[in-house]
Design a protein around this motif. Structure first.
Motif, PDB file in Angstrom:
ATOM      1  N   ASP A 193      12.884 -11.019   6.798  1.00  0.00           N
ATOM      2  CA  ASP A 193      13.971 -11.833   6.236  1.00  0.00           C
ATOM      3  C   ASP A 193      14.739 -12.564   7.335  1.00  0.00           C
ATOM      4  OD1 ASP A 193      13.279 -11.145   3.696  1.00  0.00           O
ATOM      5  OD2 ASP A 193      14.850  -9.645   3.413  1.00  0.00           O
ATOM      6  N   HIS A 242       4.892 -14.765   5.486  1.00  0.00           N
ATOM      7  CA  HIS A 242       5.037 -14.556   4.038  1.00  0.00           C
ATOM      8  C   HIS A 242       5.214 -13.082   3.699  1.00  0.00           C
ATOM      9  CE1 HIS A 242       2.564 -18.494   3.727  1.00  0.00           C
ATOM     10  NE2 HIS A 242       3.856 -18.746   3.819  1.00  0.00           N
ATOM     11  N   GLY A 252       4.479 -10.279   0.952  1.00  0.00           N
ATOM     12  CA  GLY A 252       3.627 -10.043  -0.210  1.00  0.00           C
ATOM     13  C   GLY A 252       3.912  -8.769  -0.954  1.00  0.00           C
ATOM     14  N   CYS A 253       4.356  -7.709  -0.253  1.00  0.00           N
ATOM     15  CA  CYS A 253       4.576  -6.445  -0.973  1.00  0.00           C
ATOM     16  C   CYS A 253       5.862  -5.747  -0.565  1.00  0.00           C
ATOM     17  CB  CYS A 253       3.382  -5.505  -0.818  1.00  0.00           C
ATOM     18  SG  CYS A 253       3.227  -4.739   0.814  1.00  0.00           S
ATOM     19  N   GLU A 254       6.376  -6.027   0.596  1.00  0.00           N
ATOM     20  CA  GLU A 254       7.582  -5.380   1.110  1.00  0.00           C
ATOM     21  C   GLU A 254       7.463  -3.872   1.209  1.00  0.00           C
ATOM     22  OE1 GLU A 254      11.513  -7.604   0.121  1.00  0.00           O
ATOM     23  OE2 GLU A 254      10.263  -7.723  -1.675  1.00  0.00           O
ATOM     24  N   HIS A 255       6.223  -3.363   1.177  1.00  0.00           N
ATOM     25  CA  HIS A 255       6.089  -1.937   1.479  1.00  0.00           C
ATOM     26  C   HIS A 255       4.920  -1.653   2.418  1.00  0.00           C
ATOM     27  CE1 HIS A 255       4.525  -2.363  -2.808  1.00  0.00           C
ATOM     28  NE2 HIS A 255       3.450  -1.978  -2.203  1.00  0.00           N
ATOM     29  N   VAL A 267       1.781  -2.631   2.872  1.00  0.00           N
ATOM     30  CA  VAL A 267       0.358  -2.486   2.559  1.00  0.00           C
ATOM     31  C   VAL A 267      -0.408  -3.793   2.730  1.00  0.00           C
ATOM     32  CG1 VAL A 267      -1.322  -1.873   0.783  1.00  0.00           C
ATOM     33  CG2 VAL A 267       0.800  -0.576   0.984  1.00  0.00           C
ATOM     34  N   GLY A 292      -4.062 -19.403   0.707  1.00  0.00           N
ATOM     35  CA  GLY A 292      -3.437 -19.472   2.023  1.00  0.00           C
ATOM     36  C   GLY A 292      -2.196 -18.626   2.200  1.00  0.00           C
ATOM     37  N   PHE A 293      -1.813 -17.862   1.199  1.00  0.00           N
ATOM     38  CA  PHE A 293      -0.563 -17.096   1.300  1.00  0.00           C
ATOM     39  C   PHE A 293      -0.704 -15.922   2.265  1.00  0.00           C
ATOM     40  CE2 PHE A 293       2.803 -14.210  -0.169  1.00  0.00           C
ATOM     41  CZ  PHE A 293       3.876 -15.090  -0.250  1.00  0.00           C
ATOM     42  N   CYS A 294      -1.847 -15.253   2.226  1.00  0.00           N
ATOM     43  CA  CYS A 294      -2.062 -14.102   3.113  1.00  0.00           C
ATOM     44  C   CYS A 294      -2.481 -14.543   4.506  1.00  0.00           C
ATOM     45  CB  CYS A 294      -3.131 -13.178   2.524  1.00  0.00           C
ATOM     46  SG  CYS A 294      -4.803 -13.894   2.534  1.00  0.00           S
ATOM     47  N   THR A 295      -2.868 -15.818   4.647  1.00  0.00           N
ATOM     48  CA  THR A 295      -3.540 -16.298   5.855  1.00  0.00           C
ATOM     49  C   THR A 295      -2.743 -16.104   7.149  1.00  0.00           C
ATOM     50  OG1 THR A 295      -4.661 -17.896   4.448  1.00  0.00           O
ATOM     51  CG2 THR A 295      -4.780 -18.272   6.818  1.00  0.00           C
ATOM     52  N   LEU A 303      -4.637  -7.595   2.997  1.00  0.00           N
ATOM     53  CA  LEU A 303      -5.186  -7.857   1.666  1.00  0.00           C
ATOM     54  C   LEU A 303      -5.295  -9.359   1.410  1.00  0.00           C
ATOM     55  CD1 LEU A 303      -3.323  -5.302  -0.649  1.00  0.00           C
ATOM     56  CD2 LEU A 303      -5.620  -5.120   0.341  1.00  0.00           C
ATOM     57  N   CYS A 304      -6.446  -9.756   0.888  1.00  0.00           N
ATOM     58  CA  CYS A 304      -6.627 -11.124   0.400  1.00  0.00           C
ATOM     59  C   CYS A 304      -7.159 -11.003  -1.010  1.00  0.00           C
ATOM     60  CB  CYS A 304      -7.629 -11.873   1.275  1.00  0.00           C
ATOM     61  SG  CYS A 304      -8.165 -13.431   0.535  1.00  0.00           S
ATOM     62  N   ARG A 305      -6.594 -11.722  -1.938  1.00  0.00           N
ATOM     63  CA  ARG A 305      -7.030 -11.604  -3.334  1.00  0.00           C
ATOM     64  C   ARG A 305      -7.965 -12.743  -3.732  1.00  0.00           C
ATOM     65  NH1 ARG A 305      -8.015  -7.645  -6.956  1.00  0.00           N
ATOM     66  NH2 ARG A 305      -6.832  -7.843  -8.890  1.00  0.00           N
TER      67      ARG A 305
END
Lengths: 166, 805
Positions: free
Chosen positions: A27, A39, A41-44, A46, A103-106, A136-138
């Motif tokens: 943040d 980015h 993606g999970c805030e925990h 993983v 491209g979000f996980c990239t 992780l990439c979905r």
């Protein structure tokens, strides 16, 4: 809430900032420094989308507090391309091998691979899978990412060889 | 007015294609790779507030009191909303089936864990979440409705009391003389199956920034929205305002797969904005919210199926009974997924008659949503297990049994019993390609050897159809009766000859802006870099639905090629005037407008556009001087659904065969995929590398579906999978290398012969993997009837196979 003073270097620029102790590094980078290429993606811890380099090591910026970054050097995805817009060899490799879709996980992948190739520019498939296992990439199903990492390694080796001969 | 869209690559007006059909690197990548692309959480608007939502900890409870006064006074808080505000400013959500909606914030009671109860807008997300802790809610817990069969009992507690039942829909669709076919069959095989809830889980969750002016009631929504125009209509209906008051700007989003949802959260953000005097309110769903109560959970299904075969091993009837647990309301439109199998009910086979006994049930779980494939993947899991059960019963090789029942190439277009028409296909060729690539006979030998060593090894061969280019009529049986889904594009040329294409959808990952550029660059014989694609918001864009239902590649091709054609006609009319020829004497070839039979008499696109923009006084009369044209494409020949749900719905039918070999660890029940080969035919491949990427990603999601992805609830409807530690999406170590073969049977009905291919392999992968698992288990006398075949389930089957200990 009281604030703590921190002194961090991000992508080569030194920042002095007063932050709440509970503010995550992710943040801080996104909100306070406007470096939105990192980015969340999970805030925990993983998915690995928020991976940045802290003193050269890949770190999940959602699990680290900004105050813990005091005195450290951070590199985000914004630091990879050259100032003239030329992509980093790892970025080039991902583009050439279609190693990204949404491209979000990239950015997280790029920095995890960056750390890997910094330490070992000729990694085995097993080592690559071991490192990417934390990202992780979905979209891609990973096959194109694996191809991209092999290509990136070759590019990085080529650059190093060229530098050594220069 | 309908215009001709080229159906074949050779119909494009160039000697040699430079871009379309070739492996073209994506234009969107440099921005994504450098972190420049503006995702929704990167949006900052002046005065923007941040929303956090208080959610129910109970699956079913009456709300007896709510006190938000402390939260309202908390630091940084501008507005708090509860069910009372929703009652004032909101309508119940639109749903399928109709009439199963509630308000966006719970009023009298909560109906699932994670249902929104109140929300706060504050100057930061941190402060908004602090304030949530100060809201007091009094609950009186009620018995939850957990099991859909128990839910159908008249004595069951009711999820929505006003409805008087938990049964949302119960109907039997019969297509042909099914009873007779079952009675006259040589053999009838019957089995039951369970497909557990799973869902999309894109790496980016849903997010929106909503600004709703309390005076004018104008509403602007920025969001990670898959279908901006539909989303706008939904918010207008929810908030009771005319649809032209709503402007939606979708941002590039981090995947979607149908599971972006977020409608409720966006409506709540709208209410907060109104209460905060129209200030923009940002709501970013976090992963735990997404997993607990987001727009992700799909396909919670209980199946029974019967397959009838005759003496020649031809399938003569398919009967499927489905009880689908849709959760607490119909707002996620998960019911669509129960309807879509009608578009491909009998798969790739010549099964002449079929029956669908369909029951949709409400329970105290999260409202069901769409997911990639929208319902057929579980249906094909069932159909393909039945095909294997029959093949085993008849002692026929499963590949040969499928071959015998495939629709032959000369029967297309082929109408299936449930009414849809398949455009084209070469199913046997696809089967042979897949078997060759896999080395099928060799795999069977390896399997036989492994079995002699006591190893548990299986080979699965499955085939499925991917319906492409959706139409609403496919979902008529669950209350979506419309026909026609538009996609538009505007192509303009500026004074220097540079081309801009305006579209209404955001980037999502499938490379459509690259495709648009390829099409225009080849149409006018320019470089890709001469084409820029610009996305507009819903108040400015040409009519657009966006991605969904494996449609956008085909639909945007139709829109772009139509707009190019219209623009070319305009430029030809200008050229005719300037070159003193008749318009029909002008032809476009390789970017030049030439007078036929008059060599040297020609003009280029830039010259014509420049003349139009600068010298409209020179133009022939009645010429619109803008070098620009728009085309809105809809799928041709679609029909309204009849009483039994039959319609020409999806325009294309891609087909695939997957061959999978698995080995099961006898000690752990872990299924390892040791070989994966596939062949597929989705018609002309406009950018093969993108199609391949869709296939690879979809196989991975299909493997997750078959082997480990599952939203788990306990027996009191408490969700147990609320983090990525519990809901397992595939990692790089769960996906094997893929061998892929391509067959191309162009569609006779679509732009350039392309077929929908975005949802892709998930139609076939779960079926193929489960066929392999059950082939491995068959000698042990047990069958995996439940998906996912996670280690503990397989381990239990293995223990059972050993008999009582």
């Amino acid at each position: 809430m009281s604030k703590a003073q921190i002194h961090v270097t991000v992508n080569g620029t030194v920042y002095e900032a007063a932050v709440e102790p509970r503010l995550t590094l992710a943040d801080f980078l996104r909100g306070d420094l406007n470096l939105t290429g990192t980015h969340v993606g999970c805030e925990h811890g993983v998915c690995g989308a928020c991976t940045v380099l802290v003193d050269g090591r890949a770190v999940r910026s959602c699990l680290m507090l900004a105050v813990q970054a005091d005195g450290r050097e951070i590199a985000t995805v914004e630091s990879l391309a050259a100032s003239d817009g030329r992509l980093h060899p790892i970025q080039e490799a991902f583009a050439e091998e279609h190693g990204l879709q949404c491209g979000f996980c990239t950015p997280g992948f790029l920095l995890a691979v960056h750390e890997l190739l910094d330490h070992n520019p000729d990694p085995t498939e097993e080592l690559i899978r071991d490192v990417l296992g934390g990202q992780l990439c979905r979209c891609t199903g990973y096959q194109s990412i694996l191809r991209a990492v092999h290509l990136a390694a070759a590019k990085v080796r080529a650059v190093r060889t060229a530098d050594a001969h220069a | 007015m309908a215009i001709e869209i080229p159906n074949r690559l050779e119909d494009l007006p160039v000697e040699e294609l430079r871009w379309v059909g070739r492996h073209v690197r994506r234009r969107e990548d440099p921005s994504l790779l450098t972190g420049r692309t503006e995702f929704i959480d990167d949006v900052v608007l002046p005065g923007m507030l941040h929303c956090a939502i208080l959610r129910s900890p109970f699956p079913h409870a009456r709300i007896t009191g709510i006190d938000a006064t402390q939260a309202e006074a908390a630091p940084g808080v501008t507005a708090v909303v509860t069910g009372a505000d929703a009652q004032l400013w909101c309508n119940p959500a639109r749903t399928a089936p109709e009439g199963w909606g509630t308000l966006c914030l719970a009023t009298d009671k909560v109906r699932y864990v994670g249902e929104p109860v109140a929300a706060v807008a504050a100057s930061s997300r941190y402060l908004a979440e602090d304030a949530l802790e100060l809201i007091e809610v009094d609950y009186e817990p009620l018995d939850p409705v957990v099991d859909p069969f128990a839910a159908m009992d008249p004595e069951s507690p009711l999820v929505i009391e006003d409805k008087g039942t938990n049964v949302m829909l119960q109907r039997v669709f019969t297509w042909g003389e099914v009873d007779r076919a079952l009675a006259e069959a040589a053999q009838v095989f019957t089995e039951s199956f369970r497909w557990n809830r799973l869902g999309a889980n894109p790496t980016e969750t849903f997010g929106a920034v909503c600004a709703w002016d309390p005076l004018t009631l104008d509403l602007t929504v920025h969001g990670s929205i898959q279908s901006p125009s539909s989303f706008g209509l939904g918010r207008a209906a929810d908030l009771g305002i005319p649809s032209n008051k709503v402007n939606v700007k979708s941002h590039p989003h981090g995947g979607s797969f149908g599971g972006k949802g977020g409608a409720r959260g966006a409506t709540i953000a709208c209410l907060l904005s109104r209460k905060a005097d129209g200030k923009p309110v940002k709501w970013i769903e976090d992963r735990t919210e997404y997993l607990t109560a987001g727009g992700s959970q799909a396909w919670d299904r209980h199946y029974e199926a019967s397959l009838a075969v005759d003496e020649d091993a031809r399938v003569t009837a398919l009967a499927v009974t489905l009880v689908d647990d849709l959760g607490a309301t119909g707002e996620g439109f998960g019911a669509i997924s129960a309807a879509k199998p009608l578009a491909a009910f009998t798969g790739p086979y010549t099964i002449p008659v079929a029956r669908y006994d369909l029951t949709l049930v409400a329970t105290n779980k999260v409202p069901a949503s769409p997911y990639r494939g929208m319902g057929p993947p579980p249906h094909f899991f069932v159909l393909e297990q039945m095909m294997d059960i029959a093949a085993r019963g008849l002692a026929i090789d499963p590949a040969e049994f499928r071959r015998r029942n495939f629709i032959p190439p000369d029967q297309f277009p082929y109408t299936i019993p449930s009414g849809n028409e398949y455009d084209s296909g070469s199913y046997e060729e696809v089967l042979d390609s897949a078997l060759d690539l896999a080395g099928y006979e060799e795999l069977r030998k390896l399997q036989a050897e492994a079995r002699t060593e006591g190893r548990i090894v299986g080979v699965g061969v499955a085939s499925a159809i991917e319906p492409g280019v959706f139409d609403w009529n496919a979902y008529a049986i669950v209350g979506m009766p419309q026909t026609g889904v538009p996609e538009g594009a505007t192509v303009s040329v500026d004074i220097t000859g540079m081309i801009t294409v305006r579209v209404g959808f955001a980037l999502e990952g499938q490379g459509q802006y690259t495709l648009v550029s390829q099409l225009v660059a080849d149409y006018f014989a320019v470089e890709m870099d001469a084409v820029r694609v610009v996305q507009l918001d819903t108040q400015s864009a040409p009519p657009s639905f966006g991605p969904g239902g494996s449609r956008l590649g085909v639909a945007i091709s139709g829109a772009v090629l139509g707009a190019c054609r219209r623009l070319a006609e305009k430029l030809a009319a200008v050229a005719a005037g300037l070159l003193r020829a008749e318009p029909d004497e002008i032809e476009l070839r390789d970017g030049r407008f030439r007078v036929k039979g008059r060599p040297g008499s020609e003009m280029g696109v830039a010259q014509l556009a420049g003349t139009m923009l600068a010298r409209s006084d020179l133009l022939p009369p009645d010429i619109d001087p803008r070098p620009e044209a728009t085309h809105v494409w809809t799928a041709p020949g679609r029909t309204a659904a009849d009483e039994e749900g039959r319609a020409k719905s999806y325009l294309t039918a891609a087909q695939a065969v997957h061959v999978v070999m698995v080995e099961i660890d006898p000690d752990t029940g872990f299924v390892e995929i040791v070989k994966y080969a596939l062949a597929d035919d989705c018609g002309t491949r406009l950018n093969p590398v993108v199609v391949e990427g869709q296939t690879e990603g979809s196989v991975a999601q299909g493997i997750g579906a078959a082997l480990f992805e599952e939203y788990v609830y306990d027996d009191r409807a408490q969700p147990l999978t609320t983090t990525f530690m519990d809901y397992l999406t595939p990692t790089v170590n769960d996906v094997p290398a893929l061998d892929k073969a391509v067959v191309v049977t162009p569609s006779p009905f679509t732009p350039l012969g392309a077929k929908g291919c975005g949802e892709g392999a998930i139609h076939t992968t779960p079926a193929a993997v489960m066929c392999a698992v059950n082939d491995a288990l068959a000698p042990l006398g047990v069958m995996a009837r439940e998906v996912p075949a996670s280690p503990h389930r397989v381990w239990e089957l293995l223990r059972r196979s050993e008999g009582p200990s």
